[in-house]
Design an enzyme around this catalytic site. Structure first.
Site, mmCIF file in Angstrom:
data_model
loop_
_atom_site.group_PDB
_atom_site.id
_atom_site.type_symbol
_atom_site.label_atom_id
_atom_site.label_comp_id
_atom_site.label_asym_id
_atom_site.label_seq_id
_atom_site.Cartn_x
_atom_site.Cartn_y
_atom_site.Cartn_z
ATOM 1 C CG ASN A 150 -0.809 -4.088 -9.444
ATOM 2 O OD1 ASN A 150 -0.876 -5.297 -9.663
ATOM 3 N ND2 ASN A 150 -1.882 -3.347 -9.227
ATOM 4 C CG ASP A 206 -8.208 1.424 -4.158
ATOM 5 O OD1 ASP A 206 -7.072 0.960 -4.380
ATOM 6 O OD2 ASP A 206 -8.776 2.228 -4.932
ATOM 7 C CB ILE A 207 -10.001 6.503 -3.762
ATOM 8 C CG1 ILE A 207 -10.868 7.731 -3.602
ATOM 9 C CG2 ILE A 207 -9.385 6.438 -5.144
ATOM 10 C CD1 ILE A 207 -10.075 9.050 -3.630
ATOM 11 C CG HIS A 246 0.084 0.360 -3.247
ATOM 12 N ND1 HIS A 246 1.008 1.067 -3.977
ATOM 13 C CD2 HIS A 246 -0.843 -0.075 -4.138
ATOM 14 C CE1 HIS A 246 0.656 1.076 -5.252
ATOM 15 N NE2 HIS A 246 -0.473 0.371 -5.383
ATOM 16 N N GLY A 252 1.575 -2.667 -13.803
ATOM 17 C CA GLY A 252 0.375 -1.827 -13.653
ATOM 18 C C GLY A 252 0.388 -0.947 -12.421
ATOM 19 C CD GLN A 253 4.534 0.623 -8.092
ATOM 20 O OE1 GLN A 253 5.427 -0.023 -8.654
ATOM 21 N NE2 GLN A 253 4.706 1.178 -6.897
ATOM 22 C CG HIS A 312 -4.179 -3.495 -4.576
ATOM 23 N ND1 HIS A 312 -5.045 -2.503 -4.999
ATOM 24 C CD2 HIS A 312 -2.987 -3.219 -5.167
ATOM 25 C CE1 HIS A 312 -4.394 -1.668 -5.803
ATOM 26 N NE2 HIS A 312 -3.161 -2.085 -5.924
HETATM 27 P P1 5GP Z 1 -1.785 0.485 -8.215
HETATM 28 O O1 5GP Z 1 -2.482 0.788 -9.493
HETATM 29 O O2 5GP Z 1 -0.543 1.339 -8.058
HETATM 30 O O3 5GP Z 1 -1.537 -0.955 -7.945
HETATM 31 O O4 5GP Z 1 -2.790 0.914 -7.071
HETATM 32 C C1 5GP Z 1 -2.999 2.231 -6.682
HETATM 33 C C2 5GP Z 1 -4.343 2.263 -6.027
HETATM 34 O O5 5GP Z 1 -4.428 3.458 -5.270
HETATM 35 C C3 5GP Z 1 -5.516 2.253 -6.993
HETATM 36 O O6 5GP Z 1 -6.344 1.130 -6.732
HETATM 37 C C4 5GP Z 1 -6.219 3.580 -6.724
HETATM 38 O O7 5GP Z 1 -7.618 3.479 -6.780
HETATM 39 C C5 5GP Z 1 -5.738 3.925 -5.327
HETATM 40 N N1 5GP Z 1 -5.644 5.360 -5.050
HETATM 41 C C6 5GP Z 1 -5.050 6.305 -5.825
HETATM 42 N N2 5GP Z 1 -5.122 7.504 -5.235
HETATM 43 C C7 5GP Z 1 -5.782 7.318 -4.056
HETATM 44 C C8 5GP Z 1 -6.157 8.194 -2.998
HETATM 45 O O8 5GP Z 1 -5.912 9.404 -2.997
HETATM 46 N N3 5GP Z 1 -6.818 7.635 -1.945
HETATM 47 C C9 5GP Z 1 -7.099 6.297 -1.883
HETATM 48 N N4 5GP Z 1 -7.744 5.853 -0.801
HETATM 49 N N5 5GP Z 1 -6.754 5.443 -2.870
HETATM 50 C C10 5GP Z 1 -6.101 5.941 -3.942
#
Ligand code: 5GP
Ligand code: ZN
Length: 113
Positions: free
Chosen positions: A86, A30-31, A99, A92-93, A101
């Site tokens: 999420n 994760d970034i 995906h 909170g998606q 985590h």
């Molecule tokens: P969500 O909030 O949808 O559950 O998780 C999305 C996740 O994707 C977040 O933790 C966010 O940091 C990660 N993310 C978003 N854009 C990128 C990206 O371009 N590269 C990587 N490696 N992670 C990303």
């Protein structure tokens, strides 16, 4: 899907720190890590969220869990870890490509906010 960030990562159009890849799934860091180990595992096929898991993609989702268990072991998360997805606005998606985590490397708090 053209505009999807994670589809772009699958196609190599956006770089990612990959931990595992096969024909079906990809695991990358994760970034914005929320724990010492914070990985994302995605099916390469575009599935919008956990709300779209069904009989047609259940094998793919199974592969996610099998490989996350392998990676967690390889990365030394023997004390435990958390897998979370999420889903939708209330969940909170923020990225609309299914995906999971994988979080570990510290004591995780439950329930999350
Ligand atoms: P969500 O909030 O949808 O559950 O998780 C999305 C996740 O994707 C977040 O933790 C966010 O940091 C990660 N993310 C978003 N854009 C990128 C990206 O371009 N590269 C990587 N490696 N992670 C990303
Ligand atoms: Zn996608």
């Amino acid at each position: 899907m053209t505009d999807c960030i994670f589809c772009k990562i699958v196609r190599g159009e956006i770089p990612a720190d990959k931990v595992y890849e096969d024909e079906y799934i990809l695991i990358f860091r994760d970034i914005q890590p929320a724990a010492p180990t914070h990985l994302l595992c995605i099916p390469k096929a575009h599935i919008a969220s956990a709300a779209e898991i069904d009989d047609g993609n259940v094998d793919l989702v199974g592969r996610v869990f099998v490989q996350l268990a392998v990676v967690a072991k390889d990365l030394g998360l023997g004390r435990g870890f958390r897998i979370v997805t999420n889903c939708g606005e209330d969940g909170g998606q923020t990225v609309g490509h299914l995906h999971f985590h994988l979080l570990g490397g510290r004591q995780l708090i439950w329930p999350p906010g």
